[in-house]
Enzyme design. Sequence first.
Site, PDB file in Angstrom:
ATOM      1  N   GLU A 276       0.842  -1.211   0.000  1.00  0.00           N
ATOM      2  CA  GLU A 276       0.000   0.000   0.000  1.00  0.00           C
ATOM      3  C   GLU A 276       0.870   1.250   0.000  1.00  0.00           C
ATOM      4  O   GLU A 276       0.559   2.239  -0.664  1.00  0.00           O
ATOM      5  CB  GLU A 276      -0.951   0.007   1.198  1.00  0.00           C
ATOM      6  CG  GLU A 276      -1.967  -1.106   1.188  1.00  0.00           C
ATOM      7  CD  GLU A 276      -2.733  -1.213  -0.130  1.00  0.00           C
ATOM      8  OE1 GLU A 276      -3.261  -0.197  -0.590  1.00  0.00           O
ATOM      9  OE2 GLU A 276      -2.778  -2.325  -0.694  1.00  0.00           O
ATOM     10  N   TRP A 279       1.898   1.869  -3.433  1.00  0.00           N
ATOM     11  CA  TRP A 279       0.860   2.495  -4.268  1.00  0.00           C
ATOM     12  C   TRP A 279       0.993   4.017  -4.221  1.00  0.00           C
ATOM     13  O   TRP A 279       0.781   4.713  -5.213  1.00  0.00           O
ATOM     14  CB  TRP A 279      -0.544   2.112  -3.763  1.00  0.00           C
ATOM     15  CG  TRP A 279      -1.111   0.874  -4.384  1.00  0.00           C
ATOM     16  CD1 TRP A 279      -1.232  -0.351  -3.791  1.00  0.00           C
ATOM     17  CD2 TRP A 279      -1.662   0.736  -5.710  1.00  0.00           C
ATOM     18  NE1 TRP A 279      -1.816  -1.239  -4.675  1.00  0.00           N
ATOM     19  CE2 TRP A 279      -2.093  -0.609  -5.851  1.00  0.00           C
ATOM     20  CE3 TRP A 279      -1.824   1.598  -6.790  1.00  0.00           C
ATOM     21  CZ2 TRP A 279      -2.681  -1.091  -7.021  1.00  0.00           C
ATOM     22  CZ3 TRP A 279      -2.412   1.112  -7.956  1.00  0.00           C
ATOM     23  CH2 TRP A 279      -2.831  -0.212  -8.067  1.00  0.00           C
ATOM     24  N   TRP A 307     -21.096  11.817 -19.765  1.00  0.00           N
ATOM     25  CA  TRP A 307     -21.525  11.711 -18.374  1.00  0.00           C
ATOM     26  C   TRP A 307     -22.861  12.431 -18.174  1.00  0.00           C
ATOM     27  O   TRP A 307     -23.185  13.346 -18.928  1.00  0.00           O
ATOM     28  CB  TRP A 307     -20.479  12.318 -17.443  1.00  0.00           C
ATOM     29  CG  TRP A 307     -19.133  11.672 -17.520  1.00  0.00           C
ATOM     30  CD1 TRP A 307     -18.050  12.114 -18.236  1.00  0.00           C
ATOM     31  CD2 TRP A 307     -18.708  10.471 -16.873  1.00  0.00           C
ATOM     32  NE1 TRP A 307     -16.972  11.266 -18.061  1.00  0.00           N
ATOM     33  CE2 TRP A 307     -17.349  10.246 -17.223  1.00  0.00           C
ATOM     34  CE3 TRP A 307     -19.327   9.553 -16.015  1.00  0.00           C
ATOM     35  CZ2 TRP A 307     -16.612   9.160 -16.757  1.00  0.00           C
ATOM     36  CZ3 TRP A 307     -18.595   8.474 -15.539  1.00  0.00           C
ATOM     37  CH2 TRP A 307     -17.251   8.280 -15.915  1.00  0.00           C
ATOM     38  N   ASN A 342     -10.516   3.112   2.818  1.00  0.00           N
ATOM     39  CA  ASN A 342     -10.212   2.858   1.409  1.00  0.00           C
ATOM     40  C   ASN A 342     -11.302   2.058   0.694  1.00  0.00           C
ATOM     41  O   ASN A 342     -11.696   2.386  -0.426  1.00  0.00           O
ATOM     42  CB  ASN A 342      -8.873   2.129   1.276  1.00  0.00           C
ATOM     43  CG  ASN A 342      -8.496   1.899  -0.174  1.00  0.00           C
ATOM     44  OD1 ASN A 342      -8.388   2.844  -0.944  1.00  0.00           O
ATOM     45  ND2 ASN A 342      -8.344   0.640  -0.563  1.00  0.00           N
ATOM     46  N   TRP A 360     -16.151  11.495 -12.956  1.00  0.00           N
ATOM     47  CA  TRP A 360     -15.276  11.215 -11.812  1.00  0.00           C
ATOM     48  C   TRP A 360     -14.620  12.491 -11.269  1.00  0.00           C
ATOM     49  O   TRP A 360     -14.292  12.584 -10.089  1.00  0.00           O
ATOM     50  CB  TRP A 360     -14.213  10.169 -12.168  1.00  0.00           C
ATOM     51  CG  TRP A 360     -13.340  10.509 -13.352  1.00  0.00           C
ATOM     52  CD1 TRP A 360     -13.577  10.182 -14.646  1.00  0.00           C
ATOM     53  CD2 TRP A 360     -12.109  11.261 -13.352  1.00  0.00           C
ATOM     54  NE1 TRP A 360     -12.577  10.673 -15.458  1.00  0.00           N
ATOM     55  CE2 TRP A 360     -11.658  11.332 -14.685  1.00  0.00           C
ATOM     56  CE3 TRP A 360     -11.346  11.860 -12.355  1.00  0.00           C
ATOM     57  CZ2 TRP A 360     -10.480  11.990 -15.047  1.00  0.00           C
ATOM     58  CZ3 TRP A 360     -10.175  12.512 -12.709  1.00  0.00           C
ATOM     59  CH2 TRP A 360      -9.748  12.581 -14.038  1.00  0.00           C
ATOM     60  N   TRP A 383      -9.586   7.854  -8.074  1.00  0.00           N
ATOM     61  CA  TRP A 383     -10.809   8.157  -8.842  1.00  0.00           C
ATOM     62  C   TRP A 383     -10.745   7.551 -10.232  1.00  0.00           C
ATOM     63  O   TRP A 383     -11.703   6.970 -10.712  1.00  0.00           O
ATOM     64  CB  TRP A 383     -11.060   9.674  -8.892  1.00  0.00           C
ATOM     65  CG  TRP A 383     -11.836  10.075  -7.683  1.00  0.00           C
ATOM     66  CD1 TRP A 383     -11.349  10.605  -6.525  1.00  0.00           C
ATOM     67  CD2 TRP A 383     -13.253   9.911  -7.479  1.00  0.00           C
ATOM     68  NE1 TRP A 383     -12.356  10.774  -5.617  1.00  0.00           N
ATOM     69  CE2 TRP A 383     -13.533  10.365  -6.176  1.00  0.00           C
ATOM     70  CE3 TRP A 383     -14.293   9.421  -8.257  1.00  0.00           C
ATOM     71  CZ2 TRP A 383     -14.828  10.342  -5.645  1.00  0.00           C
ATOM     72  CZ3 TRP A 383     -15.579   9.393  -7.738  1.00  0.00           C
ATOM     73  CH2 TRP A 383     -15.839   9.859  -6.444  1.00  0.00           C
TER      74      TRP A 383
END
Length: 468
Positions: A276, A279, A307, A342, A360, A383
């Site tokens: 993590e 990341w 959208w 998360n 988004w 996102w």
Amino acid sequence: MQTVIHWFRRDLRVSDNTALSEAMKRAETVVPVFIFEDAFRTGPDVGAARLEFLLQSVESLRKNLAELGHRLIIRCGKSENILPQLCRETGAQAVFANKRYEPYAQRRDERIIGILLKAGFGIELFKDAVIWEEAEILTQQEKSYTVFTPYSKAWKAKPITLPRAKIGSRNSESEIADLPSDELPKSPDEVGFPLTQNIPPGGERAALELLRRFLAGPVYDYGGNRNFPALDGTSNLSPHLRAGTIGIRTILAALKKARASATPAQQPGCDVFLNELIWREFYLQVLHNFPHVMKGAFRPEYNALKWSDNQEHFTAWCEGRTGYPIVDAAMRCLNSTGTMHNRLRMIVAMFLTKDLLLHWQWGERYFMKQLVDGDLAANNGGWQWSAGTGTDAAPYFRIFNPVSQGEKFDAEGKFVRRWIPELKEYPDDLIHQPWENPLLLSKSKYPPRIVLHEEQRVKCLAMFKAVK
Ligand SMILES: Cc1cc2nc3c(=O)[nH]c(=O)nc-3n(C[C@H](O)[C@H](O)[C@H](O)COP(=O)(O)OP(=O)(O)OC[C@H]3O[C@@H](n4cnc5c(N)ncnc54)[C@H](O)[C@@H]3O)c2cc1C
């Protein structure tokens, strides 16, 4: 060097601070400076939670420095004006700072480097916030990684740098005793951002305490527990990593020690936690190498997606009134605390983009306003992953079902009941689909669903297929 200014930015700590340690080693007098930038009052993403965390962390830094005999100088304004001015006032030969990686921050730093050099002062920027910078982990073809797993393998194959020691005490307070220092705002309210959230405490001590507690036990169960929002199974270090109230090397050295004393069954928890942390660096290098992600999809073909522009749906999502309990509980938690687990971030982000079919970027912006850990790289990465438009993203046809996500990750509805008192009386088996008992729903004051997941799923697939 005689005198050096250490310019604190996202490194609000006295231990494991690369530029600060270098300044202490190389200069006779170090002037520690924090600049309350004009952008903190006017930037488009400024949010009260992050500002409050910053103010608390600077105050904690001021105290920590004072205990070591250093006086933190505060100035309010624009760093490009303040730094050359401070060099003149203090007779400093150079400014030391830790590097920033966001494209806008790097542009600002380039301007400042030019201004200082032109005025006859030096400036040195140090790697500190990450273990490996954007150009240090490349594919065999010398290209940037866009997929996490090979990136993380390459990351782990390199040796990890050790933390820097806490700076020593030195009586520099007296040398700069007459140097004017501004007052920081007492609260975000003072600069126009009323704080309505009850956020976790800032500062280096709070960060080190969180790390100590996490590595004393929860890390060993992290692999299993990290997906369950009702459990306190994660480190909660993200606001500190963002503000730099803890050094990444400190975390990794402590993690290595914890892993060394773990049983074989406990070691995987440590390994998942390390992943993590990687990341975080992965998304920082993505942002740096592909800055177009700030303005649109990582995969440009997805900029053509049509959208929805339903403002009422967006408001219901923001306020936690969509009628889907796990989504609403998560959003209410965010609005009250500036934090979100998360798993819940993924659920609400998928819901916004794939159930409400809203862009988004609307969610990205709302998160940046509310989150205490709001970070351009991680937020944008999260996102775009959820929307299916990013690097290594969830494929567009992977659509979370908010009911089964709730049933899987909050089976007894503990998290939902904490944030949605209207559903307290619901039995466990209906807590994630309260509409199944219409009578109870109408008594509960909890809103009905604003969309039907199964219908929206079909529309979402059609929307994505249209641009494939
Ligand atoms: C839509 C969305 C938006 C997000 N926005 C942000 C954000 O603005 N700021 C932010 O720090 N994280 C963000 N994340 C990533 C992640 O949700 C948080 O880092 C994590 O929830 C923080 O809790 P923790 O410190 O207890 O994490 P832990 O599980 O204890 O993880 C340790 C650290 O690793 C890093 N990390 C963990 N997961 C990720 C990830 N997926 N991407 C990048 N870094 C990660 C964080 O620095 C975190 O503190 C986002 C994820 C999604 C899906």
